[in-house]
Design a protein around this motif. Structure first.
Motif, mmCIF file in Angstrom:
data_model
loop_
_atom_site.group_PDB
_atom_site.id
_atom_site.type_symbol
_atom_site.label_atom_id
_atom_site.label_comp_id
_atom_site.label_asym_id
_atom_site.label_seq_id
_atom_site.Cartn_x
_atom_site.Cartn_y
_atom_site.Cartn_z
ATOM 1 N N ILE A 82 1.415 -6.030 -7.908
ATOM 2 C CA ILE A 82 0.158 -4.891 -7.373
ATOM 3 C C ILE A 82 -0.741 -4.511 -9.280
ATOM 4 C CG2 ILE A 82 -1.842 -2.859 -7.127
ATOM 5 C CD1 ILE A 82 -0.025 -3.675 -4.140
ATOM 6 N N VAL A 83 0.311 -4.225 -10.083
ATOM 7 C CA VAL A 83 -0.092 -3.280 -11.032
ATOM 8 C C VAL A 83 0.328 -4.188 -12.082
ATOM 9 C CG1 VAL A 83 0.767 -1.799 -13.432
ATOM 10 C CG2 VAL A 83 1.010 -0.602 -10.900
ATOM 11 N N ALA A 114 -2.731 -6.143 -11.698
ATOM 12 C CA ALA A 114 -4.483 -5.433 -11.894
ATOM 13 C C ALA A 114 -5.172 -5.013 -13.533
ATOM 14 C CB ALA A 114 -4.336 -3.757 -11.347
ATOM 15 N N GLU A 115 -3.637 -5.592 -14.221
ATOM 16 C CA GLU A 115 -3.442 -5.771 -15.037
ATOM 17 C C GLU A 115 -4.356 -6.845 -16.108
ATOM 18 O OE1 GLU A 115 -3.473 -5.482 -19.775
ATOM 19 O OE2 GLU A 115 -4.614 -3.610 -18.056
ATOM 20 N N CYS A 116 -3.562 -7.373 -15.528
ATOM 21 C CA CYS A 116 -3.192 -8.663 -15.906
ATOM 22 C C CYS A 116 -4.941 -10.328 -15.314
ATOM 23 C CB CYS A 116 -2.763 -9.908 -15.168
ATOM 24 S SG CYS A 116 -0.980 -9.134 -16.643
ATOM 25 N N ALA A 149 8.396 -1.347 -3.508
ATOM 26 C CA ALA A 149 8.678 -1.486 -4.470
ATOM 27 C C ALA A 149 8.269 -2.361 -5.084
ATOM 28 C CB ALA A 149 10.190 -0.407 -4.736
ATOM 29 N N ALA A 150 8.770 -2.975 -5.293
ATOM 30 C CA ALA A 150 8.331 -4.437 -5.757
ATOM 31 C C ALA A 150 7.369 -5.252 -5.153
ATOM 32 C CB ALA A 150 8.983 -5.737 -5.264
ATOM 33 N N THR A 151 6.028 -4.202 -4.332
ATOM 34 C CA THR A 151 4.692 -4.983 -4.215
ATOM 35 C C THR A 151 4.368 -3.688 -5.541
ATOM 36 O OG1 THR A 151 5.029 -5.194 -2.203
ATOM 37 C CG2 THR A 151 2.901 -4.717 -2.799
ATOM 38 N N SER A 163 0.814 1.791 -14.341
ATOM 39 C CA SER A 163 -0.885 2.584 -13.379
ATOM 40 C C SER A 163 -1.140 3.290 -13.725
ATOM 41 C CB SER A 163 -0.231 3.202 -11.777
ATOM 42 O OG SER A 163 -0.141 3.406 -11.222
ATOM 43 N N VAL A 164 -0.961 4.936 -14.029
ATOM 44 C CA VAL A 164 -1.553 6.012 -15.096
ATOM 45 C C VAL A 164 -1.790 5.719 -15.639
ATOM 46 C CG1 VAL A 164 -1.096 8.673 -15.653
ATOM 47 C CG2 VAL A 164 -0.401 7.836 -13.218
#
Length: 108
Positions: free
Chosen positions: A16-17, A20-22, A10-12, A91-92
């Motif tokens: 990751i999200v 991915a954005e930053c 959950a924390a991972t 993520s969506v």
């Protein structure tokens, strides 16, 4: 080791999200009030539904206590559910925003 089975993934997923954005997508989603309003709306539905499913007095979904931190709020919801919910919804939305930007030819 407590929390590894559900907490670590959950924390991972959140990390990751966010990375991915930053660092990769850079859609600007986190700077938009509409995104944060969306997250409040999601929580408005997640809390009563997840609370009903995971309540300790009559659970529908059972969690192995060895695989979660044991932090539950409100209404007995494991904190890990909020982490996974954030990662999933974000993520969506990032995927949709990135696809929109590509369609419109917007710079990254």
């Amino acid at each position: 080791m407590a929390g590894i089975g559900y907490t670590l993934p959950a924390a991972t997923a959140v990390v990751i999200v966010c990375v991915a954005e930053c660092a990769v997508l850079r859609t600007g989603l986190f700077r938009r009030p509409a995104y944060w309003l969306t997250m409040v709306i999601v929580l408005g539905f997640q809390i009563p539904v997840d609370g009903w499913l995971s309540r300790l007095d009559a659970p529908i979904v059972l969690y192995n206590q060895k695989h979660i931190l044991g932090l539950r709020f409100p209404w007995d919801i494991p904190v890990e559910d909020f982490l996974f919910g954030f990662a999933l919804v974000t993520s969506v939305l990032l995927s949709w925003e990135r696809a929109r930007q590509r369609r419109e030819g917007a710079p990254r």
